[in-house]
Design a protein around this motif. Structure first.
Motif, PDB file in Angstrom:
ATOM      1  N   ILE A 194       0.848  -1.209   0.000  1.00 26.63           N
ATOM      2  CA  ILE A 194       0.000   0.000   0.000  1.00 26.63           C
ATOM      3  C   ILE A 194       0.874   1.246   0.000  1.00 26.63           C
ATOM      4  CG2 ILE A 194      -1.618   1.349   1.396  1.00 26.63           C
ATOM      5  CD1 ILE A 194      -2.893  -1.352   2.242  1.00 26.63           C
ATOM      6  N   LEU A 195       1.913   1.259   0.819  1.00 31.19           N
ATOM      7  CA  LEU A 195       2.815   2.409   0.873  1.00 31.19           C
ATOM      8  C   LEU A 195       3.499   2.643  -0.470  1.00 31.19           C
ATOM      9  CD1 LEU A 195       4.447   2.033   4.409  1.00 31.19           C
ATOM     10  CD2 LEU A 195       2.871   3.815   3.640  1.00 31.19           C
ATOM     11  N   ARG A 196       3.946   1.580  -1.111  1.00 32.03           N
ATOM     12  CA  ARG A 196       4.573   1.716  -2.432  1.00 32.03           C
ATOM     13  C   ARG A 196       3.573   2.274  -3.447  1.00 32.03           C
ATOM     14  NH1 ARG A 196       7.791  -3.983  -2.424  1.00 32.03           N
ATOM     15  NH2 ARG A 196       9.571  -3.278  -1.186  1.00 32.03           N
ATOM     16  N   SER A 197       2.357   1.769  -3.382  1.00 30.54           N
ATOM     17  CA  SER A 197       1.317   2.248  -4.287  1.00 30.54           C
ATOM     18  C   SER A 197       1.068   3.738  -4.077  1.00 30.54           C
ATOM     19  CB  SER A 197       0.033   1.460  -4.055  1.00 30.54           C
ATOM     20  OG  SER A 197      -1.024   1.992  -4.806  1.00 30.54           O
ATOM     21  N   HIS A 198       0.988   4.161  -2.820  1.00 30.45           N
ATOM     22  CA  HIS A 198       0.781   5.583  -2.521  1.00 30.45           C
ATOM     23  C   HIS A 198       1.968   6.422  -2.968  1.00 30.45           C
ATOM     24  CE1 HIS A 198      -3.048   5.440  -0.492  1.00 30.45           C
ATOM     25  NE2 HIS A 198      -2.644   4.422   0.266  1.00 30.45           N
ATOM     26  N   GLU A 199       3.157   5.878  -2.831  1.00 32.47           N
ATOM     27  CA  GLU A 199       4.364   6.596  -3.252  1.00 32.47           C
ATOM     28  C   GLU A 199       4.368   6.784  -4.764  1.00 32.47           C
ATOM     29  OE1 GLU A 199       7.298   8.857  -2.155  1.00 32.47           O
ATOM     30  OE2 GLU A 199       6.106   7.803  -0.680  1.00 32.47           O
ATOM     31  N   ILE A 200       3.938   5.742  -5.486  1.00 27.82           N
ATOM     32  CA  ILE A 200       3.853   5.844  -6.949  1.00 27.82           C
ATOM     33  C   ILE A 200       2.819   6.888  -7.342  1.00 27.82           C
ATOM     34  CG2 ILE A 200       3.122   4.592  -9.036  1.00 27.82           C
ATOM     35  CD1 ILE A 200       4.408   2.068  -7.737  1.00 27.82           C
ATOM     36  N   GLU A 201       1.661   6.874  -6.674  1.00 29.36           N
ATOM     37  CA  GLU A 201       0.620   7.868  -6.951  1.00 29.36           C
ATOM     38  C   GLU A 201       1.122   9.273  -6.643  1.00 29.36           C
ATOM     39  OE1 GLU A 201      -3.092   7.053  -5.013  1.00 29.36           O
ATOM     40  OE2 GLU A 201      -3.196   5.028  -5.835  1.00 29.36           O
ATOM     41  N   LYS A 202       1.809   9.420  -5.515  1.00 29.67           N
ATOM     42  CA  LYS A 202       2.343  10.731  -5.126  1.00 29.67           C
ATOM     43  C   LYS A 202       3.313  11.244  -6.186  1.00 29.67           C
ATOM     44  CE  LYS A 202       5.058  12.946  -1.502  1.00 29.67           C
ATOM     45  NZ  LYS A 202       5.840  12.723  -0.287  1.00 29.67           N
ATOM     46  N   THR A 203       4.173  10.383  -6.683  1.00 26.29           N
ATOM     47  CA  THR A 203       5.123  10.768  -7.727  1.00 26.29           C
ATOM     48  C   THR A 203       4.380  11.190  -8.997  1.00 26.29           C
ATOM     49  OG1 THR A 203       6.762   9.231  -6.828  1.00 26.29           O
ATOM     50  CG2 THR A 203       7.112   9.972  -9.081  1.00 26.29           C
ATOM     51  N   ALA A 204       3.355  10.454  -9.344  1.00 30.55           N
ATOM     52  CA  ALA A 204       2.569  10.794 -10.537  1.00 30.55           C
ATOM     53  C   ALA A 204       1.896  12.152 -10.358  1.00 30.55           C
ATOM     54  CB  ALA A 204       1.527   9.712 -10.814  1.00 30.55           C
ATOM     55  N   TYR A 205       1.335  12.392  -9.160  1.00 28.25           N
ATOM     56  CA  TYR A 205       0.709  13.697  -8.899  1.00 28.25           C
ATOM     57  C   TYR A 205       1.736  14.819  -8.951  1.00 28.25           C
ATOM     58  CZ  TYR A 205      -3.684  11.496  -7.458  1.00 28.25           C
ATOM     59  OH  TYR A 205      -4.860  10.792  -7.431  1.00 28.25           O
ATOM     60  N   GLN A 206       2.912  14.574  -8.406  1.00 26.58           N
ATOM     61  CA  GLN A 206       3.953  15.601  -8.437  1.00 26.58           C
ATOM     62  C   GLN A 206       4.360  15.923  -9.871  1.00 26.58           C
ATOM     63  OE1 GLN A 206       6.812  13.740  -5.829  1.00 26.58           O
ATOM     64  NE2 GLN A 206       6.103  14.885  -4.039  1.00 26.58           N
ATOM     65  N   LYS A 207       4.461  14.899 -10.704  1.00 30.32           N
ATOM     66  CA  LYS A 207       4.786  15.126 -12.113  1.00 30.32           C
ATOM     67  C   LYS A 207       3.687  15.931 -12.800  1.00 30.32           C
ATOM     68  CE  LYS A 207       7.751  11.097 -12.844  1.00 30.32           C
ATOM     69  NZ  LYS A 207       7.908   9.806 -13.514  1.00 30.32           N
ATOM     70  N   GLU A 208       2.434  15.602 -12.486  1.00 31.71           N
ATOM     71  CA  GLU A 208       1.300  16.324 -13.066  1.00 31.71           C
ATOM     72  C   GLU A 208       1.298  17.786 -12.604  1.00 31.71           C
ATOM     73  OE1 GLU A 208      -1.811  16.854 -15.597  1.00 31.71           O
ATOM     74  OE2 GLU A 208      -0.570  15.065 -15.415  1.00 31.71           O
TER      75      GLU A 208
END
Length: 127
Positions: free
Chosen positions: A18-32
């Motif tokens: 779950i933490l890895r998934s959230h980290e991936i989402e956070k990175t995607a949001y930061q890129k956006e």
């Protein structure tokens, strides 16, 4: 005890996943967010260029109007026409064209304003 240990390992693995998934989402949001910031910067640059162009166009229109009025006066004087009855069709056509150009330009500026507001709204929502 062994079952509890296995269950704890499963829970830990699930939490890590779950933490890895959230980290991936956070990175995607930061890129956006970075993409939107760039778009906003580019839009602001375009807006500034359009503002300068608008000011130049207004100055040119003012100069053109002055020249047209000056030439009309000279034409009236050369033709010996009475200024009260002199009606220049060219002026009417020119005025109509200038009005249409101004309206089109203002509509374009409003469209750019709407785009900038939309980008700002997206950026606010992402923050």
């Amino acid at each position: 005890a062994e079952a509890m240990k296995t269950e704890k390992i499963l829970i830990d693995n699930k939490l890590i996943s779950i933490l890895r998934s959230h980290e991936i989402e956070k990175t995607a949001y930061q890129k956006e967010i970075e993409k939107l910031k760039l778009k906003l910067f580019e839009s602001n640059e375009k807006w500034e260029k359009l503002r300068i162009l608008k000011e130049d166009a207004e100055a040119n229109a003012e100069t053109s109007n002055f020249l047209v009025m000056s030439l009309q006066g000279k034409i009236r004087n050369m033709a010996g026409a009475d200024p009260k009855t002199f009606n220049d069709t060219y002026e009417e056509v020119l005025q109509e064209e200038l009005s249409m150009m101004k309206a089109a330009y203002e509509a374009k500026l409003k469209g750019k304003d709407a785009q900038m507001e939309d980008l700002r709204g997206k950026l606010r929502r992402l923050r």
